[in-house]
Design a protein around this motif. Structure first.
Motif, PDB file in Angstrom:
ATOM      1  N   ASN A   1       0.857  -1.190   0.000  1.00  0.00           N
ATOM      2  CA  ASN A   1       0.000   0.000   0.000  1.00  0.00           C
ATOM      3  C   ASN A   1       0.892   1.239   0.000  1.00  0.00           C
ATOM      4  O   ASN A   1       1.517   1.555   1.007  1.00  0.00           O
ATOM      5  CB  ASN A   1      -0.914  -0.015   1.237  1.00  0.00           C
ATOM      6  CG  ASN A   1      -1.833   1.193   1.263  1.00  0.00           C
ATOM      7  OD1 ASN A   1      -1.869   1.983   0.313  1.00  0.00           O
ATOM      8  ND2 ASN A   1      -2.572   1.343   2.348  1.00  0.00           N
ATOM      9  N   PRO A   2       0.955   1.976  -1.095  1.00  0.00           N
ATOM     10  CA  PRO A   2       1.844   3.143  -1.147  1.00  0.00           C
ATOM     11  C   PRO A   2       1.254   4.356  -0.432  1.00  0.00           C
ATOM     12  O   PRO A   2       1.875   5.415  -0.428  1.00  0.00           O
ATOM     13  CB  PRO A   2       1.989   3.405  -2.654  1.00  0.00           C
ATOM     14  CG  PRO A   2       0.734   2.896  -3.241  1.00  0.00           C
ATOM     15  CD  PRO A   2       0.266   1.761  -2.373  1.00  0.00           C
TER      16      PRO A   2
ATOM     17  N   ASP B   1      -5.305   1.513   7.907  1.00  0.00           N
ATOM     18  CA  ASP B   1      -6.662   0.948   7.850  1.00  0.00           C
ATOM     19  C   ASP B   1      -7.018   0.493   6.441  1.00  0.00           C
ATOM     20  O   ASP B   1      -7.745  -0.495   6.256  1.00  0.00           O
ATOM     21  CB  ASP B   1      -7.701   2.008   8.278  1.00  0.00           C
ATOM     22  CG  ASP B   1      -7.710   2.209   9.785  1.00  0.00           C
ATOM     23  OD1 ASP B   1      -7.003   1.469  10.495  1.00  0.00           O
ATOM     24  OD2 ASP B   1      -8.410   3.128  10.243  1.00  0.00           O
ATOM     25  N   VAL B   2      -6.537   1.244   5.454  1.00  0.00           N
ATOM     26  CA  VAL B   2      -6.808   0.843   4.075  1.00  0.00           C
ATOM     27  C   VAL B   2      -6.047  -0.441   3.743  1.00  0.00           C
ATOM     28  O   VAL B   2      -6.551  -1.323   3.041  1.00  0.00           O
ATOM     29  CB  VAL B   2      -6.465   1.987   3.089  1.00  0.00           C
ATOM     30  CG1 VAL B   2      -6.502   1.509   1.643  1.00  0.00           C
ATOM     31  CG2 VAL B   2      -7.440   3.153   3.288  1.00  0.00           C
ATOM     32  N   THR B   3      -4.853  -0.557   4.267  1.00  0.00           N
ATOM     33  CA  THR B   3      -4.113  -1.807   4.085  1.00  0.00           C
ATOM     34  C   THR B   3      -4.908  -2.981   4.628  1.00  0.00           C
ATOM     35  O   THR B   3      -4.962  -4.062   4.020  1.00  0.00           O
ATOM     36  CB  THR B   3      -2.746  -1.737   4.794  1.00  0.00           C
ATOM     37  OG1 THR B   3      -2.108  -0.503   4.458  1.00  0.00           O
ATOM     38  CG2 THR B   3      -1.853  -2.893   4.380  1.00  0.00           C
ATOM     39  N   ASP B   4      -5.560  -2.769   5.764  1.00  0.00           N
ATOM     40  CA  ASP B   4      -6.365  -3.849   6.354  1.00  0.00           C
ATOM     41  C   ASP B   4      -7.537  -4.232   5.450  1.00  0.00           C
ATOM     42  O   ASP B   4      -7.841  -5.410   5.258  1.00  0.00           O
ATOM     43  CB  ASP B   4      -6.893  -3.413   7.723  1.00  0.00           C
ATOM     44  CG  ASP B   4      -5.763  -3.247   8.737  1.00  0.00           C
ATOM     45  OD1 ASP B   4      -4.638  -3.747   8.472  1.00  0.00           O
ATOM     46  OD2 ASP B   4      -5.991  -2.599   9.778  1.00  0.00           O
TER      47      ASP B   4
ATOM     48  N   ARG C   1       6.054   6.900   4.595  1.00  0.00           N
ATOM     49  CA  ARG C   1       6.065   8.319   4.248  1.00  0.00           C
ATOM     50  C   ARG C   1       5.186   8.533   3.009  1.00  0.00           C
ATOM     51  O   ARG C   1       4.867   7.581   2.310  1.00  0.00           O
ATOM     52  CB  ARG C   1       7.486   8.853   4.046  1.00  0.00           C
ATOM     53  CG  ARG C   1       8.258   8.306   2.875  1.00  0.00           C
ATOM     54  CD  ARG C   1       9.712   8.836   2.892  1.00  0.00           C
ATOM     55  NE  ARG C   1      10.351   8.615   1.607  1.00  0.00           N
ATOM     56  CZ  ARG C   1      10.399   9.510   0.595  1.00  0.00           C
ATOM     57  NH1 ARG C   1       9.854  10.711   0.745  1.00  0.00           N
ATOM     58  NH2 ARG C   1      10.976   9.219  -0.550  1.00  0.00           N
ATOM     59  N   GLY C   2       4.782   9.777   2.802  1.00  0.00           N
ATOM     60  CA  GLY C   2       3.892  10.066   1.683  1.00  0.00           C
ATOM     61  C   GLY C   2       2.618  10.720   2.161  1.00  0.00           C
ATOM     62  O   GLY C   2       2.650  11.542   3.068  1.00  0.00           O
ATOM     63  N   VAL C   3       1.492  10.334   1.516  1.00  0.00           N
ATOM     64  CA  VAL C   3       0.202  10.933   1.858  1.00  0.00           C
ATOM     65  C   VAL C   3      -0.780   9.834   2.253  1.00  0.00           C
ATOM     66  O   VAL C   3      -0.578   8.670   1.914  1.00  0.00           O
ATOM     67  CB  VAL C   3      -0.380  11.753   0.674  1.00  0.00           C
ATOM     68  CG1 VAL C   3       0.508  12.965   0.373  1.00  0.00           C
ATOM     69  CG2 VAL C   3      -0.542  10.880  -0.559  1.00  0.00           C
ATOM     70  N   PRO C   4      -1.859  10.208   2.948  1.00  0.00           N
ATOM     71  CA  PRO C   4      -2.836   9.204   3.409  1.00  0.00           C
ATOM     72  C   PRO C   4      -3.477   8.428   2.259  1.00  0.00           C
ATOM     73  O   PRO C   4      -3.729   7.235   2.376  1.00  0.00           O
ATOM     74  CB  PRO C   4      -3.883  10.034   4.143  1.00  0.00           C
ATOM     75  CG  PRO C   4      -3.201  11.312   4.508  1.00  0.00           C
ATOM     76  CD  PRO C   4      -2.187  11.562   3.434  1.00  0.00           C
TER      77      PRO C   4
ATOM     78  N   ILE D   1       8.080   6.271  -3.808  1.00  0.00           N
ATOM     79  CA  ILE D   1       8.042   5.587  -2.512  1.00  0.00           C
ATOM     80  C   ILE D   1       7.753   4.099  -2.701  1.00  0.00           C
ATOM     81  O   ILE D   1       8.339   3.247  -2.030  1.00  0.00           O
ATOM     82  CB  ILE D   1       6.987   6.271  -1.605  1.00  0.00           C
ATOM     83  CG1 ILE D   1       7.488   7.673  -1.222  1.00  0.00           C
ATOM     84  CG2 ILE D   1       6.696   5.423  -0.373  1.00  0.00           C
ATOM     85  CD1 ILE D   1       6.450   8.561  -0.546  1.00  0.00           C
ATOM     86  N   ALA D   2       6.878   3.762  -3.640  1.00  0.00           N
ATOM     87  CA  ALA D   2       6.598   2.346  -3.914  1.00  0.00           C
ATOM     88  C   ALA D   2       7.872   1.614  -4.332  1.00  0.00           C
ATOM     89  O   ALA D   2       8.106   0.473  -3.933  1.00  0.00           O
ATOM     90  CB  ALA D   2       5.525   2.225  -4.989  1.00  0.00           C
ATOM     91  N   LEU D   3       8.705   2.280  -5.140  1.00  0.00           N
ATOM     92  CA  LEU D   3       9.966   1.644  -5.545  1.00  0.00           C
ATOM     93  C   LEU D   3      10.858   1.403  -4.328  1.00  0.00           C
ATOM     94  O   LEU D   3      11.498   0.342  -4.212  1.00  0.00           O
ATOM     95  CB  LEU D   3      10.691   2.513  -6.579  1.00  0.00           C
ATOM     96  CG  LEU D   3       9.975   2.720  -7.915  1.00  0.00           C
ATOM     97  CD1 LEU D   3      10.828   3.573  -8.856  1.00  0.00           C
ATOM     98  CD2 LEU D   3       9.640   1.389  -8.589  1.00  0.00           C
TER      99      LEU D   3
END
Lengths: 253, 253, 253, 253, 253, 253
Positions: C7-8, C13-16, C39-42, C56-58
């Motif tokens: 999850n980038p 909670d979204v990961t869940d 790090r990053g945004v919600p 960030i995903a990389l």
């Protein structure tokens, strides 16, 4: 730097509008040379008129003295590709310059204009430039107008409303207010439209300057190399001279 | 007029090349402000590097003081559309400016460059701008090179030969010599290529000036309106401030 | 089989939600390894955020231990093509997997989501995958929402209505309920929508398994071959190591 | 889970190849039910044969007992869209599954096959799926072959060479070895081709499983809703029953 | 000149309509030979029915005696490309002929028909002919009709209204009234629609004559060369003979 | 039936070739009225010449007496869309008629011609008709020719060889031998080319007859409705009269 501002319409008042709007964004030292068609129609609006007006534009370019670049100042770009073949100086079209400039300001531009009769020609112009994928749509006012040279004042509020519809309903990121008779309007109404607004003649003025500064060589290969000389019959003398690769005959034109 | 020349690569020598080539076509009174990435890679050449370099370009733009326009000076335009969302000043990409300028010089442009690794990224960049129909092809040299800052001298003859192949075999009307490390080469070799040659940084310099003169308003609607504020974690402080719609914290970056 | 569910976004909670919906369709013996950006945004919603989030995903993929495949679990697929270059394991994107799966269920799919801000990014994602011709449109709810992790419950009825509009008015044969915060919603509402409904994370889970089973070799030619080693400055250590073709330095990350 | 592997060709040996290659990637608990056409041609290779073979595929699907998904196992997907209208269970085509799977492995896939006669049909199949932009080209061997069931052994080296040409000359990121008579070949030659190689039946096996697991509802709207009942004359009884929305008559077929 | 008018539907009344409308525009000396399918469905309206009906059309063509050209008289052109492979005489489709004729009368044609079920099939037919860019849209009536052979009288006013909507709202320059059951309607209502109206069977009649007069050779290269002989099982005898390159067996069919 | 065969070139010998080839396929009772341009160039070959020649074609059409249809007999169709706006009788172009007819004979047509200068104009003509997807390519001879009226005899063998290359290398299913100076050649060489060969003027003759028989109404809506009257300056009198919606002045022309 000398830039020809060629109005292929016969309406001198529109040439004045174009000149005024173009002058506002010209660099110091740039001379803008306006010229108005002496034959043709008051304003080109259809395919047939563009066919005729484009041929007239070629005649007018053939008559131009030494220039650094030329603008064919009718949205729809009559005669543009033919001009690019024949002449050594750079030539830009009003629609071309406006659309390419708009591409740097958003994903899709809307073309907003004052007369429904223009839409089919404009649509084919967008396609001719390979930019249909960047065009959010063409919106035109219904109804007639009183005078081509005052249409921008007469229709100002309706055009602003139409531009706002293009943004809200067509997902336009940029609005192009066209064609030539609307020259100068973008500057007046920019705060009433929530996205960047492009004035075609202002864009064309800057793009013509850019080409004049970059001084691209005239192609001697590719599809815009100058065509080989060819005999002609009955064409306007300066244009005939260009096509035949010879000096114009004296006392003609 | 102040124009930021942002090199998202870490090679300062390339910034110098860009600066020199850009300065030659700048208008009197235009100040070109060069800046080189302090993190990243020496030259962006792949999708992964563009993903990272584009994020770095956003950080660099967030750190810029007051400017009239910015150039993201890597062919491939890393971070361009994100930048166009976030910032109020106009931003142009090297590839974007070169391609749009080339469109005024012919039907189809060829992109000619020095390393095969660049082709996939360039191809996706052309598609991202909706200009695939105007692109005659991307031609790249085989083999490695000694130094990114000297590659244009090392490969000059091979690049000219490649450009001539693009004209003869791909029906290109215009040649774009890219990317950033070739800045300035077009002017040197223009007489050895039979069609107009575009130098991306020269084109970008002029297009950035054009946007600075036209002063388009920042969109408050459409897909390039500024995003609503959003919290961030762990981003470079000036960029975080932009995204969060607040002033940068003191003592940072 | 071990599949990384990346999850980038920074919202655990979204990961869940993603984990729960993905687990329901996983094969026996498949281990799903969730990881949330630190790090990053919600939640990524714009081009700028996707530029940053993709980088960030990389970084996150570079930190992953041995896995059989990875899912970049944000609809819009930030960093996907860069990841496909750099890593030897297969990587799929949420949008990619959902759209390709939808292609097997109808002629055109609609993308239905909860926030208008997402539409431009999604549209460019569809185009990036060459699937614009299969997309019936992107429909988004107006208005704000209370919490990214509860938005699917809050907006359930509105989203169902929107999906029904896409079927009735846009001729959609399939509906994709996106993005990540809607994970699991498709299963709940499937009987209230008259065409097949695709849950992106369910589709991605199955497609990642498919690639893990088919075990495609890592390309050593073509545009997704691993780039040659290149020096880096200032990048996250594991990612730097990948780009430089070396082992990560100890004590880093 | 029960998956019908429908060979619309009359060559049972090819069904065996398909079954063997499909079985290798099937999940535990998946039952693969092979069936071979009893009328038609040994292998479909042209538009005319696909027209006929697609109608036969519909007859065969109408005769299938309860299944969770079906594969139409001829590259070219004869009858696929008609099947998707008529039946409630998911149906995938060999070409469709191979191409969509290949899309997750690269930008463009090449289709490599053993007979030139197949190319026009394959090309129209790619277009039918809206994937022409993802296809690097179709390469076919010249010359005839001895037996459709042994063609993969006879031509193995030539096919590997052809796949390598597709990578080197057509910029293919992925190779699809098609059609049905090459089932199983990809696994044998994968180390001799420098990019991922897709075996259509393996891809179709996994995609059929995916659809069976996701259990999409049968559309009751959109273009793949089941057509209203309609009388028929002279069609195979089980297919007639499906079209007429009635139970098959006893003692038929 | 002898032209086969092949109705792949089983409704003889529709054949009569087709015959009447086609005869009106036939040249002196042209003999129109109508034939109606003896198996299949009363009117083809879906992809599945077109798959079956196209195979039946091939059977019917194989049974035709010596003719100069053939018309497959169902809008949607079932079996057309297969027919063009197999047979030496020219074959045109109703949709093909109508659309190509319409192209000479305007920029974009609208397809107007009586049943919504036809739209997906028609849309795929337009795409199959590569004419999507010339199609302004497909408009269909809602609701059911009483009899396929009287539908044009029953729905005349609604169809005229629909055609007018296509002109006013979809920017159609030409209207095609389709499919076969509307044969002859165009002539009746032409004055009530403000643009040219094309009757598909009239267009097909003329285009079939054109091909019969131009007498193009049967291709022995390219994608429409006749396929090599191939064994068949269980096909209608005359069609089997064509595919196997032999004379039909006596006493069959 | 009276059909105007308008040669917008000034070469009367080419008009004779066109007349002869067109007459061979005309129906009994069709009168073909040839007319040759009295101003312009011997043969139109570039965009500039087409711009001029198209305007001349409009003048010539305005001078035509009562006719049932007209053919603009230069491949490239100069002035065609403008003519379709202005005049009530149907007008077809040589390229248009040839390409649409070719579409009924194969998937893709090749355009084969005698001079490289024609290719850019032809390519834009194909795109203008929306048929680029049906065009396998444009092949042109290198080198010059002696006389435009004898070029078909001089280059016959080279053109046949070129046509064969188009079939073998470009996958063309049909060959169009263009433009006007090759009228009649197709009939001579058809046995030496393995696919159908289209003669543009023969195709145009038949298509003009088709339109004359179908008698489509003149559009009073859509993009080809006749433009409203507009004043003109300095245009050829009959054309001015058409544009101004008035009778031509006596003693003019």
């Amino acid at each position: 730097m000398k830039i020809l501002l060629l109005n292929p319409n016969t309406t001198a008042d529109v040439t004045d509008l174009l000149h005024a709007a173009g002058s506002k964004v010209a660099s110091a030292g740039t001379e803008l040379v306006p010229v108005t068609a002496t034959r043709g129609v008051p304003y080109i609006a259809t395919r047939a008129e563009a066919q005729i007006g484009g041929a007239i534009a070629l005649e007018m370019l053939a008559e131009a003295g030494p220039i650094d670049a030329a603008i064919i100042a009718a949205f729809g770009d009559p005669g543009l590709f033919g001009a690019r073949e024949l002449f050594a100086f750079p030539v830009v079209g009003l629609a071309e310059a406006a659309m390419l400039t708009a591409c740097m300001l958003g994903r899709r531009f809307a073309i907003v204009t004052f007369a429904g009769a223009l839409a089919p020609w404009y649509e084919e112009c967008v396609a001719m430039h390979g930019l249909s994928g960047r065009c959010a749509g063409i919106r035109t006012l219904d109804g007639s107008f009183q005078s081509i040279s005052d249409v921008q004042a007469e229709k100002e509020d309706l055009l602003v409303a139409l531009a706002n519809q293009a943004v809200a309903q067509d997902a336009a990121d940029v609005v192009i207010l066209s064609g030539a008779p609307l020259a100068g309007l973008a500057a007046k109404v920019r705060d009433r439209i929530p996205v960047p607004v492009v004035d075609p003649v202002a864009a064309a003025m800057r793009q013509a300057e850019t080409l004049a500064v970059l001084k691209p060589r005239k192609a001697i290969a590719g599809t815009f190399r100058r065509p080989d000389p060819k005999p002609t019959i009955g064409l306007a003398e300066p244009l005939a001279a260009i096509i035949e690769h010879r000096s114009p005959k004296e006392g003609t034109n």
